[in-house]
Design a protein around this motif. Structure first.
Motif, PDB file in Angstrom:
ATOM      1  N   CYS A  44       0.842  -1.184   0.000  1.00  0.00           N
ATOM      2  CA  CYS A  44       0.000   0.000   0.000  1.00  0.00           C
ATOM      3  C   CYS A  44       0.884   1.242   0.000  1.00  0.00           C
ATOM      4  CB  CYS A  44      -0.899  -0.018   1.224  1.00  0.00           C
ATOM      5  SG  CYS A  44      -1.889   1.474   1.386  1.00  0.00           S
ATOM      6  N   CYS A  73      -0.275   3.295   3.567  1.00  0.00           N
ATOM      7  CA  CYS A  73       0.182   2.844   4.888  1.00  0.00           C
ATOM      8  C   CYS A  73       1.497   2.077   4.823  1.00  0.00           C
ATOM      9  CB  CYS A  73      -0.897   2.001   5.570  1.00  0.00           C
ATOM     10  SG  CYS A  73      -1.174   0.394   4.815  1.00  0.00           S
ATOM     11  N   CYS A  98      -7.121  -1.275   0.275  1.00  0.00           N
ATOM     12  CA  CYS A  98      -6.099  -1.822   1.175  1.00  0.00           C
ATOM     13  C   CYS A  98      -6.774  -2.463   2.389  1.00  0.00           C
ATOM     14  CB  CYS A  98      -5.140  -0.718   1.614  1.00  0.00           C
ATOM     15  SG  CYS A  98      -3.962  -1.264   2.858  1.00  0.00           S
ATOM     16  N   GLN A 136      -5.440  -3.170   5.074  1.00  0.00           N
ATOM     17  CA  GLN A 136      -4.841  -2.678   6.324  1.00  0.00           C
ATOM     18  C   GLN A 136      -5.391  -1.312   6.735  1.00  0.00           C
ATOM     19  OE1 GLN A 136      -2.679  -4.797   7.930  1.00  0.00           O
ATOM     20  NE2 GLN A 136      -3.026  -6.218   6.230  1.00  0.00           N
ATOM     21  N   CYS A 137      -5.445  -0.373   5.764  1.00  0.00           N
ATOM     22  CA  CYS A 137      -5.860   0.989   6.124  1.00  0.00           C
ATOM     23  C   CYS A 137      -7.172   1.402   5.460  1.00  0.00           C
ATOM     24  CB  CYS A 137      -4.759   1.996   5.794  1.00  0.00           C
ATOM     25  SG  CYS A 137      -4.523   2.273   4.027  1.00  0.00           S
TER      26      CYS A 137
HETATM   27 ZN    ZN Z   1      -2.944   0.731   3.310  1.00  0.00          ZN
END
Ligand code: ZN
Length: 246
Positions: free
Chosen positions: A129, A132, A148, A150-151
């Motif tokens: 990403c 992040c 993403c 994750q974020c």
């Molecule tokens: Zn991310």
């Protein structure tokens, strides 16, 4: 007595083996890269698909390109080969400390069972990403709208591939391994891509340096011995020296 006998007969003093694997190792599994045909990879040039600028200019094309490579890698046609397998056998013997530093972005070393692998040029089966900066596994297609995990940002994912002009991964760790190598094996790499081409000169002077490549390379003269053959044939020869005969 051959030169290899001479170099490897006292292999009891070899503990740390550093293996650098390159395109030639994957080529035997049917995976092609830029080096195979005039700098083109499946008809695309480096400038088109393997630089950060290319991704900025045409992210769709770049995503499509790596989506296809990922699909090919995950297809039933692609399997690890004898060279990967022998490296795994040497690691599994527990006679040596082995690290495989690979320039390849496929997961064929892992599939054959090798555990200690450094992907200095990134991995096809990972995405990074740009927001992040977290790298995560991926086995499906990416596009300019991918989110993403994750974020939760949208459109920030890129292939986790080290493109030309970018810094390869884990160079400090690689240097530490090279500095304590007793045997350095360069397999299927043309010696034209830096910094990998400099690794042989980073090993200690007493380290035994062997090269396996289908043809002579620009840096063959920096090795104690070069086997000019395919990765799998070369590894079969070395296996006889490194593993106890059954
Ligand atoms: Zn991310």
């Amino acid at each position: 007595m051959t030169i290899l006998d001479d170099l490897l007969q006292n292999n009891k003093s070899i503990k740390n083996i550093v293996i650098l694997s390159g395109a030639g190792v994957s080529a035997e599994s049917g995976i092609r890269t830029f080096r195979d045909s005039n700098g083109l990879w499946e008809d695309h040039s480096i400038e088109e698909v393997a630089t950060p600028e290319a991704f900025q200019k045409n992210p769709k094309l770049v995503h499509n390109f790596y989506n296809q490579r990922r699909k090919q890698l995950l297809s039933s046609e692609v399997n690890f080969n004898k060279a990967h397998q022998i490296i795994t056998e040497i690691e599994d013997s527990n006679l040596y400390n082995i690290v495989v530093i690979t320039q390849n972005v496929d997961d064929l070393h892992e599939r054959s069972g090798t555990k200690n692998v450094i992907h200095m040029h990134g991995e096809l089966l990972k995405t990074k990403c740009t927001s992040c900066n977290i790298s995560s596994p991926i086995d499906s297609d990416l596009n300019t709208l991918s989110i993403c995990s994750q974020c939760n940002e949208k459109g920030t994912l890129r292939p986790d591939i080290v493109w030309f002009g970018e810094m390869p991964y884990q160079l400090n760790e690689i240097e530490t391994y090279l500095n304590s190598a007793d045997l350095f094996l360069s397999i299927g790499t043309s010696g034209q891509v830096y910094p990998a081409a400099m690794f042989v000169s980073t090993t200690p002077s007493e380290c035994i340096k062997l090269e396996i490549n289908i043809e002579k390379t620009n840096i063959s003269n920096q090795f104690d011995y070069s086997i000019q053959d395919s990765s799998s044939k070369g590894m079969e020869i070395l296996k006889n020296y490194l593993l106890p005969q059954k």
